[in-house]
Design a protein around this motif. Structure first.
Motif, PDB file in Angstrom:
ATOM      1  N   SER A 176      -0.969 -22.629 -14.456  1.00 10.63           N
ATOM      2  CA  SER A 176      -0.590 -21.853 -13.275  1.00 10.63           C
ATOM      3  C   SER A 176      -0.837 -20.363 -13.492  1.00 10.63           C
ATOM      4  CB  SER A 176       0.884 -22.100 -12.932  1.00 10.63           C
ATOM      5  OG  SER A 176       1.728 -21.696 -14.001  1.00 10.63           O
ATOM      6  N   GLN A 177      -0.651 -19.887 -14.723  1.00  8.62           N
ATOM      7  CA  GLN A 177      -0.897 -18.470 -15.018  1.00  8.62           C
ATOM      8  C   GLN A 177      -2.395 -18.158 -14.987  1.00  8.62           C
ATOM      9  OE1 GLN A 177       1.183 -16.846 -18.416  1.00  8.62           O
ATOM     10  NE2 GLN A 177       2.998 -18.102 -18.052  1.00  8.62           N
ATOM     11  N   GLN A 232      -6.879 -15.703  -9.165  1.00  6.50           N
ATOM     12  CA  GLN A 232      -6.615 -15.274  -7.792  1.00  6.50           C
ATOM     13  C   GLN A 232      -6.423 -13.762  -7.712  1.00  6.50           C
ATOM     14  OE1 GLN A 232      -3.227 -17.684  -6.778  1.00  6.50           O
ATOM     15  NE2 GLN A 232      -4.391 -19.598  -6.891  1.00  6.50           N
ATOM     16  N   GLN A 233      -5.837 -13.189  -8.751  1.00  6.49           N
ATOM     17  CA  GLN A 233      -5.628 -11.739  -8.794  1.00  6.49           C
ATOM     18  C   GLN A 233      -6.960 -10.984  -8.721  1.00  6.49           C
ATOM     19  OE1 GLN A 233      -3.307 -10.497 -12.191  1.00  6.49           O
ATOM     20  NE2 GLN A 233      -3.684  -8.331 -11.873  1.00  6.49           N
ATOM     21  N   GLN A 267      -3.359 -18.024 -11.360  1.00 13.48           N
ATOM     22  CA  GLN A 267      -2.853 -16.790 -10.744  1.00 13.48           C
ATOM     23  C   GLN A 267      -3.719 -15.595 -11.133  1.00 13.48           C
ATOM     24  OE1 GLN A 267       1.235 -15.982 -11.701  1.00 13.48           O
ATOM     25  NE2 GLN A 267       1.347 -14.158 -10.430  1.00 13.48           N
TER      26      GLN A 267
END
Length: 256
Positions: free
Chosen positions: A75-76, A82-83, A79
């Motif tokens: 998940s990190q 996506q950042q 993320q």
């Protein structure tokens, strides 16, 4: 140090260094800040912040951004991808790895095997890197040559294994090699300008290797600066058609 695949440009090239708080990762951050012949925008990840990396970010606020990341947590990784939005990544270099788990040294014998330790080796050394390849594909799928490189180890070569031992570390690096060989084949179809490269850095004077340095000849124990320079010499010459290659620090190709 110009290269036909990565010529100097007016706009910064985007560099992602995963594991920038470790010895080699921090060395790569310094190299891209100080020695490459093109402007850069660096995204450097860390699991535990260190003062030296934070100071570099303060000194280079427009060129270096720090991102907390544990590559065992998908998940990190998602993320972080996506950042970056629609940012095109030119270089992704993964330097995360473990050689021993907590106070347990690498296993010399079958009697030393512990499932939890083996799982940790594979989570960090094998699964994390291929999840980076999964989530960063959109950033590497563009028309310009790019690099997805990860630190492997010569002891992960099955063909080179003559001594045995170090079960979890060897096996996790062998698994890494296979996972990224598969990645290279898939990237060739969907991101043909990206070279997926595995690198054996040699024995580098870092905290990771410190417990195992006493039997290493002085000439075979490299400073971080020397290791990074040697690996960058390879990467600056890599072309998309070299994707899926396992290089040693001196540029020779290692057996699988």
């Amino acid at each position: 140090m110009a290269n036909q695949n990565f010529p100097a440009q007016n706009h910064p090239q985007t560099v992602v260094i995963v594991g920038a708080s470790g010895g080699i990762g921090l060395g790569f951050v310094r190299y891209f800040l100080e020695q490459v012949p093109f402007p850069v925008k660096i995204w450097a990840t860390y699991r535990q912040a260190i003062a030296e990396l934070e100071n570099l970010a303060k000194e280079n606020p427009d060129r270096l951004t720090l991102v907390p990341l544990d590559i065992t947590e998908e998940s990190q990784i998602a993320q972080f991808s996506q950042q970056l939005g629609k940012t095109k990544v030119d270089w992704l270099i993964n330097c995360v790895g473990i050689l021993h788990v907590e106070d347990n040294p690498p296993e010399k014998s079958l009697r030393h095997l512990q499932p939890s330790q083996l799982q940790q080796y594979f989570a960090v050394n094998s699964i994390g890197p291929v999840l980076l390849a999964k989530h960063f594909l959109p950033h590497l799928r563009h028309a310009s040559p790019s690099i997805f490189a990860t630190i492997s180890a010569k002891v992960g070569s099955i063909g080179d294994n003559q001594l045995g031992g170090w079960y979890g570390y060897r096996a996790s690096k062998a698994a890494l090699n296979m996972l990224l060989k598969n990645t290279a084949i898939e990237y060739h179809r969907v991101a043909p300008q990206c070279a997926v490269i595995l690198l054996h850095p040699g024995t580098t004077d870092t905290s990771l290797s410190q417990p195992f340095q006493k039997n290493v000849p002085p000439e075979k124990l490299f400073t971080v600066e020397r290791t990074v320079k040697q690996l960058m010499t390879i990467l600056l010459q890599v072309k998309p058609e070299n994707s899926g290659t396992f290089y040693s620090w001196d540029g020779t190709i290692l057996p699988w």
